[in-house]
Scaffold this active site. Structure first.
Site, PDB file in Angstrom:
ATOM      1  N   ALA B  12     -11.580  20.368  23.258  1.00 14.68           N
ATOM      2  CA  ALA B  12     -12.571  19.256  23.387  1.00 14.68           C
ATOM      3  C   ALA B  12     -13.868  19.799  23.582  1.00 14.68           C
ATOM      4  CB  ALA B  12     -12.153  18.443  24.638  1.00 14.68           C
ATOM      5  N   ALA B  13     -13.976  20.771  24.715  1.00 12.43           N
ATOM      6  CA  ALA B  13     -15.102  21.157  25.034  1.00 12.43           C
ATOM      7  C   ALA B  13     -15.529  22.308  23.852  1.00 12.43           C
ATOM      8  CB  ALA B  13     -15.157  21.978  26.247  1.00 12.43           C
ATOM      9  N   ARG B  23     -26.032  21.981  15.248  1.00 13.47           N
ATOM     10  CA  ARG B  23     -27.154  21.441  14.498  1.00 13.47           C
ATOM     11  C   ARG B  23     -28.531  21.956  14.918  1.00 13.47           C
ATOM     12  NH1 ARG B  23     -23.668  16.976  17.501  1.00 13.47           N
ATOM     13  NH2 ARG B  23     -22.252  16.308  15.646  1.00 13.47           N
ATOM     14  N   GLU B  34      -8.752  29.308  18.841  1.00 12.82           N
ATOM     15  CA  GLU B  34      -7.815  28.244  19.513  1.00 12.82           C
ATOM     16  C   GLU B  34      -6.317  28.859  19.496  1.00 12.82           C
ATOM     17  OE1 GLU B  34      -7.820  25.752  21.720  1.00 12.82           O
ATOM     18  OE2 GLU B  34      -5.430  25.500  21.183  1.00 12.82           O
ATOM     19  N   ALA B  42      -8.048  14.158  20.669  1.00  9.20           N
ATOM     20  CA  ALA B  42      -8.110  13.320  21.898  1.00  9.20           C
ATOM     21  C   ALA B  42      -6.900  13.208  22.444  1.00  9.20           C
ATOM     22  CB  ALA B  42      -8.574  11.977  21.255  1.00  9.20           C
ATOM     23  N   CYS B  44      -6.741  12.346  25.550  1.00  5.10           N
ATOM     24  CA  CYS B  44      -6.560  10.851  26.293  1.00  5.10           C
ATOM     25  C   CYS B  44      -6.031   9.959  25.342  1.00  5.10           C
ATOM     26  CB  CYS B  44      -7.942  10.441  26.639  1.00  5.10           C
ATOM     27  SG  CYS B  44      -9.059  11.876  27.507  1.00  5.10           S
ATOM     28  N   ARG B  78     -19.243  21.378   8.874  1.00  5.26           N
ATOM     29  CA  ARG B  78     -20.005  21.931   9.902  1.00  5.26           C
ATOM     30  C   ARG B  78     -20.559  23.537   9.862  1.00  5.26           C
ATOM     31  NH1 ARG B  78     -18.421  18.007  14.590  1.00  5.26           N
ATOM     32  NH2 ARG B  78     -18.896  16.044  13.355  1.00  5.26           N
ATOM     33  N   TYR B 435     -26.649 -11.621  33.547  1.00  8.47           N
ATOM     34  CA  TYR B 435     -25.471 -12.407  33.741  1.00  8.47           C
ATOM     35  C   TYR B 435     -25.606 -13.721  32.719  1.00  8.47           C
ATOM     36  CZ  TYR B 435     -23.923 -17.347  35.145  1.00  8.47           C
ATOM     37  OH  TYR B 435     -23.233 -18.541  35.195  1.00  8.47           O
TER      38      TYR B 435
END
Lengths: 561, 561
Positions: B12-13, B23, B34, B42, B44, B78, B435
């Site tokens: 992730a990081a 960029r 890795e 993901a 999560c 990228r 509200y």
């Protein structure tokens, strides 16, 4: 005998004052005078009653535990005297007395007070339109309006509906009456939907979405008169044409009801609302006022403003309840938060809009993004458009607006909190916002929006808004609009112009020679992130004049049929 | 050639750092090493894949626009080199080199760097339980764990499931595997559910809710060993008994993976995470670290803490991306926000918990309320419980916790923002939160909760928590527990004790003589608001010793069968 607290107005603010005062002072004699029939009701719930989401009319004036908030309830549970059908006529400040008239009998009575509270609310504005008294013309301001409309709807008298005005009440009316079985047209005097609430760019995209569901909108168009037959409305005549109508809902806003205050010599502010200090005290220290009838202070600008919203009425009610029983609570002001739901779309805004900020002299930067409100792979995720307005010099966040099927109200609440503290982009990027797939994205959409503004301020990204791209196309500028979606995505919906070139992002690095190096390049994709990558690739490859179109095709409102 | 940015870790990081750095610096040579097979995924999302909400495993590592984030994607879109199956072995800081080994071939390579980034993540803690190597024992930490569990579930090998641990991962595992067709038991070493995340009172109520749906919980119970047959797990043996099991999910948390950093002589902090400054720089200024492997600073306490959450990894990724390309962005710390969804219940928390605050020496006041997340008459409204922790001296808000079927994440985000600024109760009451009936109540539940704390601090309301009432009942205290709901509501569910007296709120003023004046009275209702009114009525009528039970029956967890 305890102190006499007399409250004029029993809709929202008044009962809240009474309830708080009762809790703080069990001995006080608390009396509410209300001209109308209903008290302590949820005016905001009317659209949901009309649309059928709320079945039972009584729910609009019942407690959460199912008890009707009528005078008997107030007496039994709260020890508060509520007199409905009782219209206050005059305040005798010298002798601390109020004269009131029983609407039914005409009988007048006098009420003494130690502390007087004006919660006289607002009156719907009557626009200069001829023949508003025709049958089939409705309002949606008071609770008693709701059953009248409901009955007409059920009687089949809502087929060609014209809503006049697209502010908060107009949008609520649209949400309430829209159905594929009806022709619903909204006529708005200003150029876009929700003017003054949403910036025109977001207003246009909101309208595009509602239009695709079947709503008809006429903007920059003024209603001149209604025409009828046998006393019943049949047509709405505007400065640009006519619209058949068997039902017209007039929703052009409200004006503070200050008659009583004015006649009593209390100071009325520049905006037309009753002037109060931060303790909600009028120019007479024994008379308090709150809710729709007062003017508020905008925390960002320091300027006075009218803010006829239920939330302020309620929050000020607590403060006045404190202060009429010896307390000293303060209402610091408003930042201009508003949320609404209409035809499946959520709308939320806080702070200053783009034009509002410019008019106030701020040198601002803005960014609009399109993104998912939670992780895109989570099935409940939905798209949202967020637009942030930031002061260039201080990087202070001035405003946020959001629309979409997805969650925007949370993001607006966070920004409303930031604005309260004068928060900057750096503050936003350091907020510890909750993340799990059903709630958000690892970098919250709001933070993503802030990052985009920051990228723009730091020159990392250069953008055009959709409006700027449209202007370039119309002007005949020579440039390439480089759509970096896949051919399939491009085929589904694209901007139809010879200057548009499709080139999938994944192939861009390998096919740089296919992009003209001497022309301005504007990258575009579905939601903006591929256009961003593409612009970085092109800049990295030595293209000098590269920009991206903000929010991608999601932010493009110019292809409505 | 541009600067060499070498990143260790691709979950992730790491990819976030790479994307941001690319960029900002189109010329940089960016490489990610890795060890595992999947990158930029993901984690999560795994529970939702298991529960079937997400059908396609690929979605967990695809972009929002549907492209798989594999090495080819990183290269093509990228310009980033990603080497999977490549394990970093050692850092040579003097020569700025990293040795790595190809996991498949065993071949070693050396990578040079100008800036090194450690995104080595965390390792699941292996608890001291015998026989964890039996078949049928699972983890839910890495993406590769998900298909293994999915396959076992589909093969009918998840019938008697034991989840060890009820922290974030344990609750996600429960959410993923729970089904009325399975027996699911969670074993938690601590006394309540989500210990350290929810205070015990809320943890108990959360468990009551999940229990009523069919979850079995064993708290304050320690797993000693697993037993099996033919190499396959059949039983979980705890210090209090045994539980049949054909599937066991071990979810006892993670520990920062700091091996590489430690061996390279980088400073490891007191918590066991890599020490970094606010620029995410380790003790070697050319080496940055972020995500699960570092320690963070708690903004409220100033103390170091471990916070292995995806959101920090992503937000820090942007900051490290800035800083390895010459920028100077800062990560100010965490306030301890967490949200999760489990079996239909939302859970959210931020700041300090009650015990945590007391342990730190704060003199605190708390309040728990039960309320609707939006206007009660709106059909989509749901109940929530909110608990706020406030510093008595400064009225500074220290924490908020919320559970319920309704919306709690928004309220936690607002409080996380308040806490960032050291916000007080007065600040909260002055926030301009949005509200409208589909989003909130005129006074937001969060503000209602703050008002309750304020009422307690000012002595306007005196309360007992459910735990205090339960202790009084068990101790044999002489008092009246006055239930002011209607007889019908009372009959549905009540506290079964002779000291309980039913007397409907609406009749209380008229029937004061029925309430013993010489005894302590504790009022109770469904959600708290009628109990509050009743307590004010009794105090107003001269009753000296009156309290109310916070959050009503909604906050009462002691009647589980």
């Amino acid at each position: 005998m305890g102190r006499k607290i007399l409250i004029i107005g029993g809709v929202a603010a008044g009962p809240k004052v009474a309830a708080r005062a009762r809790r703080l002072d069990p001995d006080a004699q608390i009396t509410i005078l209300e001209k109308g029939e209903y008290i302590s009701y949820a005016g905001c719930g009317m659209p949901y009653y009309l649309s059928g989401k709320i079945h039972d009319f009584d729910h609009l004036y019942s407690t959460a535990y199912g008890v009707k908030r009528d005078p008997e309830f107030f007496k039994a549970e709260r020890g508060i005297d509520v007199l409905t059908g009782m219209e206050a006529l005059a305040i005798d400040r010298a002798n601390k007395k109020v004269t009131a008239r029983n609407v039914a009998t005409g009988e007048e009575s006098v009420f003494e007070y130690d502390k007087l509270v004006l919660a006289t609310g607002s009156n719907p504005i009557t626009p200069p339109i001829e023949n508003l008294n025709l049958k089939g013309v409705y309002r949606l301001n008071r609770l008693s309006d709701a059953p009248i409309i409901k009955q007409a709807m059920e009687a089949g008298e809502f087929n060609d509906v014209v809503v006049i005005g697209s502010g908060f009440i107009g949008m609520e009316a649209i949400d309430a009456v829209f159905s594929p079985m009806r022709t619903v047209t909204v006529v708005e005097f200003k150029d876009t939907m929700l003017p003054g609430i949403l910036d025109p760019d977001l207003g246009k995209i909101l309208y595009k979405n509602l239009y695709e569901q079947g709503l008809e909108g006429r903007f920059g168009e003024k209603v001149l008169r209604l025409e009828g037959q046998d006393g019943k409305v049949t047509k709405v005549i505007t400065d640009k044409g006519e619209i058949p109508a068997d039902a017209v809902v007039v929703a052009v806003g409200v004006r503070p009801n200050v008659k009583l205050a004015q006649e009593a010599g209390l100071t009325i502010g520049e905006t037309g609302g009753i002037l109060v200090n931060e303790y909600m005290q009028t120019s007479d220290p024994d008379i308090y006022a709150l809710g729709d009838c007062v003017e508020n202070t905008n925390i960002i600008t320091g300027k006075k403003t009218l803010a006829p919203m239920a939330t302020y009425a309620n929050r000020q009610g607590r403060i006045v309840g404190d202060n009429v029983t010896g307390g000293k609570s303060a209402f610091k002001g408003v930042v201009g938060t508003g949320v609404l739901h209409c035809m499946g779309m959520n709308v939320a805004r806080t702070g200053l809009g783009e034009n509002q900020a410019r008019d106030l002299g701020y040198d601002i930067e803005t960014a609009m993004i399109s993104t998912f409100d939670m992780t895109h792979y989570y099935p409940a995720s939905n798209k949202v458009l967020l637009k942030m307005i930031v002061d260039k010099k201080t990087q202070r966040i001035l405003g946020l607006q959001g629309i979409g099927k997805g969650e925007v109200a949370k993001r607006v609440d966070v920004v409303a909190t930031l604005i309260y503290y004068g928060g900057t982009l750096d503050d936003l990027l350091n907020l510890d916002l909750g993340y799990a797939p059903p709630f958000s994205t690892p970098i919250d959409p709001l933070v993503h929006c802030g990052n985009t503004v920051k990228n723009k301020l730091e020159g990392i990204v250069n953008t055009y808004t959709a409006a700027e791209v449209q202007a370039k196309l119309e002007r005949g500028d020579d440039f390439v609009l480089l759509d970096v979606r896949t051919p399939q995505q491009f085929a589904t919906r694209n901007i139809d112009d010879p200057r548009v070139q499709q080139l999938t992002l994944g192939e861009l690095r390998a096919r740089l020679a296919d992009v003209p190096k001497d022309k301005e390049i504007v990258t575009v994709c579905a939601m903006g992130s591929r256009a961003y990558e593409a612009s970085r690739i092109l800049k990295g490859a030595g293209f000098k004049d590269v920009k991206l179109m903000e929010a991608g095709m999601e932010g493009w409102p110019y292809d409505m049929e």
